[in-house]
Structures are given as C-alpha cells and as structure tokens.
Write a protein that holds these residues in place. Structure first.
Motif, PDB file in Angstrom:
ATOM      1  N   ASN A  81       0.854  -1.364   0.002  1.00 38.05           N
ATOM      2  CA  ASN A  81       0.372   0.178  -0.196  1.00 38.05           C
ATOM      3  C   ASN A  81       0.780   1.358  -0.072  1.00 38.05           C
ATOM      4  OD1 ASN A  81      -2.378  -1.733   0.001  1.00 38.05           O
ATOM      5  ND2 ASN A  81      -3.086  -0.923   2.428  1.00 38.05           N
ATOM      6  N   SER A  82       0.836   1.684  -1.457  1.00 40.92           N
ATOM      7  CA  SER A  82       2.190   2.635  -1.353  1.00 40.92           C
ATOM      8  C   SER A  82       2.117   3.699  -2.564  1.00 40.92           C
ATOM      9  CB  SER A  82       3.422   1.861  -1.107  1.00 40.92           C
ATOM     10  OG  SER A  82       3.904   1.261  -1.943  1.00 40.92           O
ATOM     11  N   ASN A 123      -8.877   2.371  -3.538  1.00 37.08           N
ATOM     12  CA  ASN A 123     -10.389   1.047  -3.107  1.00 37.08           C
ATOM     13  C   ASN A 123     -10.467  -0.081  -4.224  1.00 37.08           C
ATOM     14  OD1 ASN A 123     -10.799   3.087  -0.645  1.00 37.08           O
ATOM     15  ND2 ASN A 123     -11.643   4.254  -2.811  1.00 37.08           N
ATOM     16  N   ASN A 124      -9.784   0.201  -5.098  1.00 34.29           N
ATOM     17  CA  ASN A 124      -9.826  -1.040  -6.050  1.00 34.29           C
ATOM     18  C   ASN A 124      -8.765  -1.547  -6.608  1.00 34.29           C
ATOM     19  OD1 ASN A 124     -10.786  -2.500  -8.546  1.00 34.29           O
ATOM     20  ND2 ASN A 124     -12.217  -1.212  -8.844  1.00 34.29           N
ATOM     21  N   SER A 125      -8.697  -3.116  -6.110  1.00 33.17           N
ATOM     22  CA  SER A 125      -7.801  -3.500  -6.921  1.00 33.17           C
ATOM     23  C   SER A 125      -6.955  -4.111  -8.026  1.00 33.17           C
ATOM     24  CB  SER A 125      -7.234  -4.761  -5.301  1.00 33.17           C
ATOM     25  OG  SER A 125      -8.251  -5.685  -5.507  1.00 33.17           O
ATOM     26  N   ASP A 126      -8.460  -5.047  -8.023  1.00 30.20           N
ATOM     27  CA  ASP A 126      -8.989  -5.222  -9.675  1.00 30.20           C
ATOM     28  C   ASP A 126      -8.167  -4.140 -10.807  1.00 30.20           C
ATOM     29  OD1 ASP A 126      -9.524  -7.954  -7.990  1.00 30.20           O
ATOM     30  OD2 ASP A 126     -12.406  -7.069  -8.399  1.00 30.20           O
ATOM     31  N   LEU A 127      -8.770  -3.080 -10.604  1.00 33.77           N
ATOM     32  CA  LEU A 127      -8.510  -2.029 -11.207  1.00 33.77           C
ATOM     33  C   LEU A 127      -7.267  -1.684 -11.360  1.00 33.77           C
ATOM     34  CD1 LEU A 127      -9.377   0.500 -13.625  1.00 33.77           C
ATOM     35  CD2 LEU A 127      -9.780   1.614 -11.269  1.00 33.77           C
ATOM     36  N   ARG A 128      -6.250  -1.946 -10.401  1.00 31.20           N
ATOM     37  CA  ARG A 128      -4.863  -1.299 -10.384  1.00 31.20           C
ATOM     38  C   ARG A 128      -3.771  -2.919 -11.000  1.00 31.20           C
ATOM     39  NH1 ARG A 128      -5.868  -0.835  -4.549  1.00 31.20           N
ATOM     40  NH2 ARG A 128      -4.527  -2.250  -4.413  1.00 31.20           N
ATOM     41  N   ASN A 129      -4.349  -3.557 -10.714  1.00 31.71           N
ATOM     42  CA  ASN A 129      -3.698  -4.914 -11.510  1.00 31.71           C
ATOM     43  C   ASN A 129      -4.482  -4.794 -13.629  1.00 31.71           C
ATOM     44  OD1 ASN A 129      -3.390  -6.339  -9.117  1.00 31.71           O
ATOM     45  ND2 ASN A 129      -4.934  -7.171  -9.464  1.00 31.71           N
ATOM     46  N   GLN A 130      -5.696  -4.620 -13.512  1.00 32.13           N
ATOM     47  CA  GLN A 130      -5.603  -4.674 -14.429  1.00 32.13           C
ATOM     48  C   GLN A 130      -5.298  -4.046 -15.372  1.00 32.13           C
ATOM     49  OE1 GLN A 130     -10.211  -4.026 -15.224  1.00 32.13           O
ATOM     50  NE2 GLN A 130      -9.895  -1.557 -17.009  1.00 32.13           N
ATOM     51  N   VAL A 133      16.508   1.552  -9.136  1.00 32.10           N
ATOM     52  CA  VAL A 133      15.046   1.708  -8.516  1.00 32.10           C
ATOM     53  C   VAL A 133      14.121   0.201  -8.685  1.00 32.10           C
ATOM     54  CG1 VAL A 133      15.399   3.779  -8.682  1.00 32.10           C
ATOM     55  CG2 VAL A 133      13.919   2.153 -10.758  1.00 32.10           C
ATOM     56  N   SER A 134      14.639  -0.633  -9.540  1.00 28.33           N
ATOM     57  CA  SER A 134      13.876  -1.797  -9.500  1.00 28.33           C
ATOM     58  C   SER A 134      13.214  -2.379  -8.556  1.00 28.33           C
ATOM     59  CB  SER A 134      14.850  -3.015  -9.809  1.00 28.33           C
ATOM     60  OG  SER A 134      15.288  -3.431  -9.459  1.00 28.33           O
ATOM     61  N   PRO A 135      13.332  -2.370  -7.218  1.00 32.11           N
ATOM     62  CA  PRO A 135      12.395  -3.197  -6.048  1.00 32.11           C
ATOM     63  C   PRO A 135      11.213  -2.695  -5.935  1.00 32.11           C
ATOM     64  CG  PRO A 135      15.336  -3.119  -5.890  1.00 32.11           C
ATOM     65  CD  PRO A 135      15.395  -2.453  -6.657  1.00 32.11           C
ATOM     66  N   PHE A 136      11.622  -0.830  -6.380  1.00 33.17           N
ATOM     67  CA  PHE A 136      10.500  -0.167  -5.932  1.00 33.17           C
ATOM     68  C   PHE A 136       9.086  -0.220  -6.905  1.00 33.17           C
ATOM     69  CE2 PHE A 136      14.481   1.427  -3.580  1.00 33.17           C
ATOM     70  CZ  PHE A 136      13.853   1.973  -2.372  1.00 33.17           C
ATOM     71  N   LEU A 137       9.935  -0.410  -8.072  1.00 32.33           N
ATOM     72  CA  LEU A 137       9.365  -0.717  -9.483  1.00 32.33           C
ATOM     73  C   LEU A 137       8.317  -1.873  -9.236  1.00 32.33           C
ATOM     74  CD1 LEU A 137      10.982   0.735 -12.101  1.00 32.33           C
ATOM     75  CD2 LEU A 137       8.973   1.948 -11.124  1.00 32.33           C
ATOM     76  N   ASN A 138       8.593  -2.989  -8.284  1.00 33.68           N
ATOM     77  CA  ASN A 138       8.335  -4.127  -8.173  1.00 33.68           C
ATOM     78  C   ASN A 138       7.379  -4.620  -7.410  1.00 33.68           C
ATOM     79  OD1 ASN A 138       9.323  -6.593 -10.189  1.00 33.68           O
ATOM     80  ND2 ASN A 138      11.592  -5.889  -9.421  1.00 33.68           N
ATOM     81  N   GLN A 139       7.699  -3.670  -5.888  1.00 37.48           N
ATOM     82  CA  GLN A 139       7.048  -3.687  -4.953  1.00 37.48           C
ATOM     83  C   GLN A 139       5.987  -2.513  -4.684  1.00 37.48           C
ATOM     84  OE1 GLN A 139       9.627  -4.705  -2.201  1.00 37.48           O
ATOM     85  NE2 GLN A 139       9.792  -2.684  -1.106  1.00 37.48           N
ATOM     86  N   GLU A 140       5.991  -1.405  -5.103  1.00 36.15           N
ATOM     87  CA  GLU A 140       5.151  -0.481  -4.573  1.00 36.15           C
ATOM     88  C   GLU A 140       4.137  -0.416  -5.315  1.00 36.15           C
ATOM     89  OE1 GLU A 140       6.211   0.464  -2.193  1.00 36.15           O
ATOM     90  OE2 GLU A 140       8.405   0.358  -2.789  1.00 36.15           O
ATOM     91  N   GLY A 141       2.487   0.370  -5.134  1.00 38.49           N
ATOM     92  CA  GLY A 141       1.143  -0.391  -5.316  1.00 38.49           C
ATOM     93  C   GLY A 141       0.830   0.931  -6.466  1.00 38.49           C
ATOM     94  N   ILE A 142       0.993   2.014  -6.447  1.00 35.06           N
ATOM     95  CA  ILE A 142       0.842   3.151  -7.272  1.00 35.06           C
ATOM     96  C   ILE A 142       2.001   4.162  -7.554  1.00 35.06           C
ATOM     97  CG2 ILE A 142      -1.024   5.162  -7.531  1.00 35.06           C
ATOM     98  CD1 ILE A 142      -2.945   3.912  -5.893  1.00 35.06           C
ATOM     99  N   PHE A 143       1.644   4.437  -8.766  1.00 41.01           N
ATOM    100  CA  PHE A 143       2.642   5.005  -9.838  1.00 41.01           C
ATOM    101  C   PHE A 143       2.031   6.517 -10.173  1.00 41.01           C
ATOM    102  CE2 PHE A 143       5.502   7.235 -12.841  1.00 41.01           C
ATOM    103  CZ  PHE A 143       7.086   7.244 -12.261  1.00 41.01           C
ATOM    104  N   VAL A 144       2.936   7.727  -9.685  1.00 38.58           N
ATOM    105  CA  VAL A 144       2.142   8.713 -10.232  1.00 38.58           C
ATOM    106  C   VAL A 144       3.371   9.554 -10.787  1.00 38.58           C
ATOM    107  CG1 VAL A 144       0.783  11.234  -9.181  1.00 38.58           C
ATOM    108  CG2 VAL A 144       0.614   8.382  -7.657  1.00 38.58           C
ATOM    109  N   LEU A 145       2.856  10.470 -11.826  1.00 34.58           N
ATOM    110  CA  LEU A 145       3.951  11.962 -12.320  1.00 34.58           C
ATOM    111  C   LEU A 145       2.406  12.757 -12.564  1.00 34.58           C
ATOM    112  CD1 LEU A 145       6.656  11.829 -14.112  1.00 34.58           C
ATOM    113  CD2 LEU A 145       4.842  11.755 -15.877  1.00 34.58           C
TER     114      LEU A 145
END
Length: 369
Positions: A195-196, A332-339, A260-272
């Motif tokens: 959750n990050s 609030n929507n893990s399915d949307l994140r995965n999709q 930065v690969s460990p962070f790209l592999n495990q964090e939840g959402i990326f924001v630019l």
C-alpha cells in the motif's frame, strides 16, 4: 592496408552538461555503452560532477569547467558560455572526432556551431519540450541554430511538430527512450504490491511533487505511504511541507537511487505530476513493471504512452482534486490496479532496448557515410 592491420574505428564525441541522476543522462549513458564496442567514445561533460551511471571501461570522460554557476549576471554568463565553448572546441579538435552527438539544449547549441567550424556531422537531441522549458530568447536561438545540425532527434510527435516550422523533415527523427537492460532483467511481477504510492523524478518545480504531497494529505487512507525518489533543490521545502500538511510519518524522501527496480516491483501505484516533459523515462519504466500509473497529461509524452482508463490514468496538469479522486479510485480497487498494470506493461514493448538502440546505431552509421 596490410592484411593484419586492424580497421580504424570512427571516433565519436558525446556532449552533455553532466552525468548526474536524470532520465536524459541515463539514456545518454545507455547509448554510449551500446556504441562503445563499435566506436572510440569520448564523453565531454560541460561541468565536473558526479558520474551517476555505469559506463563501459573503454569510454573516456572529460569535462570543460570545474563547477556549475547559477544566478550570475548577464556578462558573467556570457563569459562562462565562451569558456565552455572554447574548451569544448579544443577537446573535440584534439581527438579528431568524426561526429559529435549531444543531449540537451546548451550542449546542442555548442555542438551545432562546433560541427560547422570543424566540418564534421552533428546529431543533437532535445530532451524536453522547448515551448515550455525555455524562455523566449532561448526558443528563438534554438530554432535558428538547430537548422544547421545534420540531424535533430526528438522523442515524441508533439516535439517533432514543434520543430517542423524551422527544420526540414529529413533532419527530424523520432527515437523513443529505451528501457534499461538492467531494469528489464530485474522485473518480478509475482511480488505482492504494498500500500504505497511511488514518485520518481528530480525535486524541481517542473516535476511538481508539491501537487502529489498536497493531494496525498487529503486522502482518507492512513494505511498507505508515499515514497519519493529523487534529489533536487526543493528537497528541504518538500520536507517542511510534509510537516505542515501533517503527513511526515507517511512520506519518505529517499534521494537519488541508481537501481529503482525493487520499488517498481513492489510499490502499489506510480504517480507522475510533471508540468512538462520530454518523454518521461520513469513513467515508461513503471508501466513496464506493471504498475498502475496516474500521470498529468502534460506536454509532451504521457498522452503518447497512456490511453486513459485502459493502460493508465491521465489527469489535467496541476489538478489537485482530480488527482485526489483518481488516487482514491485506485486505492479502493485492487482489481482495477491489476488491470491497468497488466495493460501498461504490454503497451510499452516498443521501448525494448534492442529496438531503440538499433535506431541510434543505424542513424550514426548512416550519418557517417
């Protein structure tokens, strides 16, 4: 030539202000490393500074001035430009370069003039949108001087269209940023995401991490954290702002990080949250790592990467409420994140390093003919 005499490799002079952490610097280093077995590569930085990215052992690096000086008066600025150009001219002349390749505006300006003086071809690459990054005087200077280069490389159709008014079409090439081979080898989509929220970029006004900090402070998700990777002049201001917004316990400023690969592999959402870009490397990398991404629809790059609500989410620049709404929707929507993450990864296959680096290799070979 005798049968056993080796074929002389052409010599390339590669010019960039510095090799400190940054997207342009990473791509520049990747290109130099890729060309090192085929050419004699000399890198000339305008200023002496940290060399952040690993370079092929055969590459020789030199610099023109000891330090970068900002906030100087006009006369001092002109003297510095003259010093830089004079020293660069001497150094490139000394190696008998067959071609000059440069990244970023100041280095490009010097390179165009130098290539004419030395009568050798030049390939220059603009790494950001000049309309938004440069003042009017520099825009005029760029448009006029760039006409005299052999080739101008840009990263997006939008930037190509900007230059079409001043350059012939046969001088304009689009080469998209290659993904790093190092990063590709470390992708692990099987890891469980935390959750990050992750942001990667220089801590400067262009990247506008302030928008993300303010939006994050208004989310109703105390179980999420915000990680910001990057260094820059606004670090102290952003740290102070996180205390003012009472989110300091949930925000981590991690500095510049090479891998930065460990962070790209495990964090939840990326924001630019950028106000403008060239083509955002960090966004491409996050998409490749199957991260669900939110990006401002800034000029240029994000809207050539993201189809809204298919492989990511686009929001207007500097729109805090929209960022809050979209973050809440994803959190609030893990399915949307995965999709979104799966679709994002598939959509950036065109950035595989063998494709982009082959384009650079072919361009240089054809320019030398």
């Amino acid at each position: 030539m005798t049968q056993n005499q080796p074929i002389k490799k052409p010599t390339l002079a590669l010019v960039i202000p510095s090799l400190t952490p940054g997207g342009a610097e990473r791509v520049f280093s990747n290109i130099a490393n890729h060309l090192a077995n085929r050419y004699n590569i000399y890198i000339f930085t305008l200023y002496k500074d940290l060399i952040f990215y690993d370079l092929h052992p055969s590459i020789k690096v030199n610099y023109c001035l000891e330090e970068y000086r900002s906030n100087v008066n006009r006369l001092t600025s002109l003297k510095i430009h003259f010093q830089l150009f004079s020293r660069l001219k001497r150094k490139v002349s000394d190696i008998n370069a067959d071609l000059i390749l440069s990244f970023t505006t100041t280095a490009n300006f010097y390179t165009v003039i130098l290539s004419k003086i030395l009568n050798i071809p030049s390939i220059i690459s603009e790494r950001i949108h000049p309309k938004y990054a440069l003042n009017k005087a520099w825009q005029i200077l760029v448009r006029h001087s760039y006409k005299y280069t052999t080739i101008l490389v840009v990263q997006t159709e939008e930037i190509k269209n900007y230059f079409k008014r001043s350059l012939k079409d046969n001088k304009l090439k689009i080469i998209e940023n290659p993904l790093s081979e190092h990063l590709i080898s470390k992708k692990n989509a099987a890891l469980k995401r935390s959750n990050s929220i992750l942001s990667i970029g220089r801590l400067e006004s262009q990247k506008n991490q302030e928008l993300l900090l303010r939006a994050f402070s208004k989310l109703n998700h105390n179980d999420w954290e915000l990680l910001i990777i990057g260094s820059g002049s606004l670090l102290d201001y952003y740290k102070e702002l996180s205390y003012t917004l009472k989110i300091e316990s949930q925000v981590s400023f991690l500095g510049a990080i090479k891998d930065v690969s460990p962070f790209l592999n495990q964090e939840g959402i990326f924001v630019l949250t950028s106000n403008f870009e060239g083509s955002p490397n960090a966004l491409i990398e996050a998409m490749y790592f199957e991260m669900p991404c939110i990006s401002t629809d800034c000029p240029s790059g994000p809207n050539e990467l993201i189809v809204n609500n298919h492989n990511g989410i686009l929001i207007p620049t500097n729109d805090e409420q929209k960022l809050i709404d979209e973050l809440n929707r994803l959190m609030n929507n893990s399915d949307l994140r995965n999709q979104l993450g799966r679709a994002a990864s598939v959509s950036v296959n065109r950035f595989m390093p063998d494709i982009a680096l082959k384009k650079w290799e072919d361009l240089i070979e054809n320019t030398l003919k």
